[in-house]
Design a protein around this motif. Structure first.
Motif, PDB file in Angstrom:
ATOM      1  N   THR A  37       0.826  -1.203   0.000  1.00 49.75           N
ATOM      2  CA  THR A  37       0.000   0.000   0.000  1.00 49.75           C
ATOM      3  C   THR A  37       0.863   1.256   0.000  1.00 49.75           C
ATOM      4  O   THR A  37       2.001   1.251   0.460  1.00 49.75           O
ATOM      5  CB  THR A  37      -0.920   0.050   1.236  1.00 49.75           C
ATOM      6  N   ASP A  38       0.258   2.350  -0.489  1.00 47.96           N
ATOM      7  CA  ASP A  38       0.931   3.650  -0.451  1.00 47.96           C
ATOM      8  C   ASP A  38       0.483   4.397   0.804  1.00 47.96           C
ATOM      9  O   ASP A  38      -0.161   3.821   1.680  1.00 47.96           O
ATOM     10  CB  ASP A  38       0.645   4.453  -1.728  1.00 47.96           C
ATOM     11  N   ARG A  39       0.790   5.659   0.891  1.00 42.21           N
ATOM     12  CA  ARG A  39       0.445   6.463   2.077  1.00 42.21           C
ATOM     13  C   ARG A  39      -1.055   6.569   2.302  1.00 42.21           C
ATOM     14  O   ARG A  39      -1.506   6.807   3.405  1.00 42.21           O
ATOM     15  CB  ARG A  39       1.036   7.862   1.950  1.00 42.21           C
ATOM     16  N   ASN A  40      -1.835   6.435   1.243  1.00 40.11           N
ATOM     17  CA  ASN A  40      -3.297   6.544   1.351  1.00 40.11           C
ATOM     18  C   ASN A  40      -3.960   5.192   1.563  1.00 40.11           C
ATOM     19  O   ASN A  40      -5.171   5.077   1.427  1.00 40.11           O
ATOM     20  CB  ASN A  40      -3.866   7.198   0.092  1.00 40.11           C
ATOM     21  N   ALA A  41      -3.167   4.180   1.858  1.00 44.52           N
ATOM     22  CA  ALA A  41      -3.653   2.816   2.069  1.00 44.52           C
ATOM     23  C   ALA A  41      -4.265   2.221   0.809  1.00 44.52           C
ATOM     24  O   ALA A  41      -5.054   1.292   0.871  1.00 44.52           O
ATOM     25  CB  ALA A  41      -4.632   2.753   3.241  1.00 44.52           C
ATOM     26  N   SER A  42      -3.883   2.747  -0.349  1.00 38.16           N
ATOM     27  CA  SER A  42      -4.319   2.183  -1.626  1.00 38.16           C
ATOM     28  C   SER A  42      -3.237   1.226  -2.117  1.00 38.16           C
ATOM     29  O   SER A  42      -2.053   1.526  -2.035  1.00 38.16           O
ATOM     30  CB  SER A  42      -4.505   3.283  -2.667  1.00 38.16           C
ATOM     31  N   ILE A  43      -3.655   0.096  -2.633  1.00 37.69           N
ATOM     32  CA  ILE A  43      -2.680  -0.866  -3.136  1.00 37.69           C
ATOM     33  C   ILE A  43      -2.094  -0.323  -4.430  1.00 37.69           C
ATOM     34  O   ILE A  43      -2.809   0.021  -5.361  1.00 37.69           O
ATOM     35  CB  ILE A  43      -3.336  -2.236  -3.346  1.00 37.69           C
ATOM     36  N   GLU A  44      -0.767  -0.247  -4.458  1.00 41.06           N
ATOM     37  CA  GLU A  44      -0.092   0.301  -5.641  1.00 41.06           C
ATOM     38  C   GLU A  44       0.867  -0.683  -6.289  1.00 41.06           C
ATOM     39  O   GLU A  44       1.241  -0.522  -7.436  1.00 41.06           O
ATOM     40  CB  GLU A  44       0.648   1.593  -5.296  1.00 41.06           C
TER      41      GLU A  44
END
Length: 121
Positions: free
Chosen positions: A41-48
């Motif tokens: 995940t990135d800083r926004n808790a989105s899987i990247e």
């Protein structure tokens, strides 16, 4: 193994890791990815990013290529059948039959680079 249900990837919380954790513990991530994919995940808790075992990645890439070929041949067969059914009504260009990517690949073929046995097989 990647599991898809209702058109979406499914995975457990244990398979999700932050990019910070991944960078600090990359060796551990690689070991875990041999068993099952890890979703970073990135800083926004989105899987990247996804970390996946090479054998799994290779199997997915081979399957994707096989499916692309199947789709190309099925589309070509469908268009040829339509043309055979209505020979005077349907005009299909070679480019339309191959599709944009297939036609572009066809144009890149240099027949002089191919042995006659292969060219006329």
């Amino acid at each position: 193994m990647v599991v898809v249900a209702d058109g979406k990837l499914t995975f457990s919380r244990e398979q999700v890791i932050s990019s910070t954790q991944a960078s600090k513990n990359f060796g551990e991530c690689r070991r875990r990815a041999r068993r099952e994919p890890l979703f970073v995940t990135d800083r926004n808790a989105s899987i990247e990013t996804v970390i996946v075992d090479y054998d799994e990645f290779e199997a997915m890439a081979v399957e994707l290529e096989r499916l692309r070929h199947e789709r190309l041949y099925a589309t070509a067969a469908e268009r040829l059948a339509e043309a055979d059914a209505h020979p005077r009504d349907v005009l299909i260009t070679f480019e339309e039959m191959l599709g944009e990517d297939g036609y572009r690949s066809f144009l890149e073929i240099d027949p002089d680079d191919m042995p006659d046995e292969e060219l006329f097989a």
